[in-house]
Design an enzyme around this catalytic site. Sequence first.
Site, PDB file in Angstrom:
ATOM      1  N   HIS A  47       0.803  -1.387  -0.064  1.00  0.00           N
ATOM      2  CA  HIS A  47       0.070  -0.219   0.186  1.00  0.00           C
ATOM      3  C   HIS A  47       0.747   1.305   0.144  1.00  0.00           C
ATOM      4  CE1 HIS A  47      -4.166  -1.232  -0.308  1.00  0.00           C
ATOM      5  NE2 HIS A  47      -3.563  -2.635   0.129  1.00  0.00           N
ATOM      6  N   ARG A  61     -11.222   3.248  -1.980  1.00  0.00           N
ATOM      7  CA  ARG A  61     -10.866   2.253  -0.924  1.00  0.00           C
ATOM      8  C   ARG A  61     -11.503   2.792   0.447  1.00  0.00           C
ATOM      9  NH1 ARG A  61      -6.168   1.740  -4.433  1.00  0.00           N
ATOM     10  NH2 ARG A  61      -5.682  -0.679  -4.582  1.00  0.00           N
ATOM     11  N   ARG A  68     -15.930   0.947  -2.383  1.00  0.00           N
ATOM     12  CA  ARG A  68     -15.768  -0.208  -1.970  1.00  0.00           C
ATOM     13  C   ARG A  68     -16.010  -0.493  -0.675  1.00  0.00           C
ATOM     14  NH1 ARG A  68      -9.945  -3.212  -2.585  1.00  0.00           N
ATOM     15  NH2 ARG A  68      -9.490  -1.774  -1.172  1.00  0.00           N
ATOM     16  N   GLU A 117     -11.345 -10.604  -7.257  1.00  0.00           N
ATOM     17  CA  GLU A 117      -9.761 -10.889  -6.927  1.00  0.00           C
ATOM     18  C   GLU A 117      -9.457 -12.092  -6.188  1.00  0.00           C
ATOM     19  OE1 GLU A 117      -9.203  -7.572  -3.899  1.00  0.00           O
ATOM     20  OE2 GLU A 117     -11.266  -7.769  -2.903  1.00  0.00           O
ATOM     21  N   ASN A 175      -4.326  -7.029  -7.957  1.00  0.00           N
ATOM     22  CA  ASN A 175      -3.406  -7.010  -7.017  1.00  0.00           C
ATOM     23  C   ASN A 175      -3.542  -8.488  -6.083  1.00  0.00           C
ATOM     24  OD1 ASN A 175      -2.917  -4.589  -7.777  1.00  0.00           O
ATOM     25  ND2 ASN A 175      -3.859  -3.617  -5.930  1.00  0.00           N
ATOM     26  N   ASP A 176      -4.854  -8.626  -5.603  1.00  0.00           N
ATOM     27  CA  ASP A 176      -5.167  -9.915  -4.908  1.00  0.00           C
ATOM     28  C   ASP A 176      -5.178 -11.130  -5.647  1.00  0.00           C
ATOM     29  OD1 ASP A 176      -5.090  -9.420  -2.176  1.00  0.00           O
ATOM     30  OD2 ASP A 176      -6.713  -7.764  -2.376  1.00  0.00           O
ATOM     31  N   ARG A 222       1.680 -10.815  -1.618  1.00  0.00           N
ATOM     32  CA  ARG A 222       2.010  -9.590  -2.205  1.00  0.00           C
ATOM     33  C   ARG A 222       2.752  -8.662  -1.298  1.00  0.00           C
ATOM     34  NH1 ARG A 222      -4.027  -6.510  -2.472  1.00  0.00           N
ATOM     35  NH2 ARG A 222      -3.036  -4.516  -2.491  1.00  0.00           N
ATOM     36  N   CYS A 238      -9.608  -2.807 -11.523  1.00  0.00           N
ATOM     37  CA  CYS A 238      -9.251  -1.511 -10.766  1.00  0.00           C
ATOM     38  C   CYS A 238      -7.957  -1.835  -9.966  1.00  0.00           C
ATOM     39  CB  CYS A 238     -10.219  -1.235  -9.627  1.00  0.00           C
ATOM     40  SG  CYS A 238     -10.509  -2.562  -8.353  1.00  0.00           S
TER      41      CYS A 238
HETATM   42  C1  PEP Z   1      -6.648  -5.499  -5.791  1.00  0.00           C
HETATM   43  O1  PEP Z   1      -6.697  -6.400  -5.065  1.00  0.00           O
HETATM   44  O2  PEP Z   1      -6.366  -5.357  -6.934  1.00  0.00           O
HETATM   45  C2  PEP Z   1      -7.430  -4.224  -5.211  1.00  0.00           C
HETATM   46  C3  PEP Z   1      -7.808  -3.221  -6.172  1.00  0.00           C
HETATM   47  O3  PEP Z   1      -7.803  -4.134  -3.936  1.00  0.00           O
HETATM   48  P1  PEP Z   1      -6.577  -3.549  -2.931  1.00  0.00           P
HETATM   49  O4  PEP Z   1      -5.487  -3.516  -3.569  1.00  0.00           O
HETATM   50  O5  PEP Z   1      -6.920  -2.615  -2.068  1.00  0.00           O
HETATM   51  O6  PEP Z   1      -6.420  -4.900  -1.935  1.00  0.00           O
HETATM   52 MG    MG Z   2      -7.784  -6.341  -3.209  1.00  0.00          MG
END
Ligand code: PEP
Ligand code: MG
Length: 544
Positions: free
Chosen positions: A188, A296, A332, A431, A454-455, A465, A502
Amino acid sequence: MKVFKGKGVYGAVASGKISVFKKQNITIKRIHCANSESEIARVESAKAKTLEQLQSIYEKALKEVGETNAQIFEIHMMMLEDDDYNESIVNIIETQKVNAEYAVAVTADNFAEMFSSMEDAYMQARAADVRDISNRIITNLTGATSDGGDLYDNMIVCADDLAPSETVSLDKDKVVAFVTAHGSSNSHTAILARNMNIPAVIGVGDEFLAQINDGDEAFVDGFTGEIFVNPDDETRDRLILKQHSEEEKKRLLQELKGKENITEDGKRINIFANIGSVDNIGAVLLNDAGGIGLFRSEFLYLENSDYPTEEQQFLAYKRVLERMAGKKVIIRTLDIGADKQVDYFGMKKEENPALGYRAIRICLTRPEIFKVQLRALYRASVYGNLGIMFPMITSVREVEQILTICDEVKKELNEQGVKYSKTVELGVMIETPAAAIISDKLAPLVDFFSVGTNDLTQYTLACDRQNPDIESFCNTHHEAILRLIEMAAENAHKNGIWIGICGELAADTSLTETFLRMGIDELSVSPSFVLKVRDTVRHCNLSK
Ligand code: PEP
Ligand code: MG
């Protein structure tokens, strides 16, 4: 001059002064101290300093976030003067003949445990407060600064790694770059840097922090992943030139403002922006995003030291919707757990937090928290064009439960005569591999999908990650991920719903054409990437 190298996660160049972020969790040693009087005097002076700090934080909060939100610091000031709390510290110092830090830490543990075991949710949440004030006293006792924080106007924040809860405490107006010894591209801190449009370099290594000092002049090159500490004249001149030429490129992109996101052969796509706070909306509008594809909302929880109230949330969502003036805003619901820990949720330590109690799992098992957020969202919906999406979905049953809870919330609002929009779109994040694989079953239940790459990458490739050591195994272009996205896109369209992306991959312009060919309807990226993705879209030709 010293040069360090890590991995650049946002391409930009910045210069400023190094500010080393010191972690709050200082290790406390139990030290024998015969002179109790001097330890008690140390506590008194640390408390006086703490009170001063809290007073100025309270005043700042009052100005910036209003009285309701600032109240928490008043409570902290009251706790600091609490007789039982202070007697406990003095008793431990006198009877055990120990140092002040140890006495404060033990008192904090005892009081926090006592609060946590109470029935009342309000009292339980005080555990985090007593820890907070105790940490402040300990920090003042040890002479450390709590965050290396507001020291300079142009700060290069350097840290071992930064948790989301730590980044929220930074004075972001003063931060010009992030450098972390550890951390991964999808952490993050990296996402925050992209949102803030400032360079970030991660994984510089353990030696880095040992060799720099607060106040050192430095340049951060987010393109090459280099940090130049106390640069020589030649390096300085070269980087200033590079900084200017990058700014010029960004200026040229500004000419794309107001233009359509359309390929050479006429295919259109929406390009939206991701935000973590109401404050990011300026950047969204500046970069001409068509809407917000991911807000977020958990940052409202991370920034608070207690559950944000319905009213607090309502005001934040209303502000976003109003400022976006009818453009789509997808908020979200709460996605905490894993790397986003919030003290007052009182969550247990888990072996595998990314696979644990997070996001929708918390909302479905603690519906009282979920409903507060949903009520705030529906109430705010009359101020704009709202979509709500739900993170970490793995089953049809979860979506059915969510829809039932949404219906209950709407029924309550109806009964209370509270207005809400009847056209709020509900969507799920794709995700997890499970969600992509059953996307044919999920699609009929919702209005849209949004792929969280990302997830999705983390869970598909079994790559944490947060772990920089396995980044080389974490191929975000892996065929498995692209196939899952394509599968979800096909199922979305078969069922007449739209699909966006996203996650960070949405901004990877080497994949823009692939996504367009899959029929992805929306790409939601950090505000600073909107025009770059628009530029790429406008150079694509799908008929070739
Ligand atoms: C993701 O997982 O791609 C996402 C957009 O959510 P975050 O990065 O907040 O987990
Ligand atoms: Mg995520």
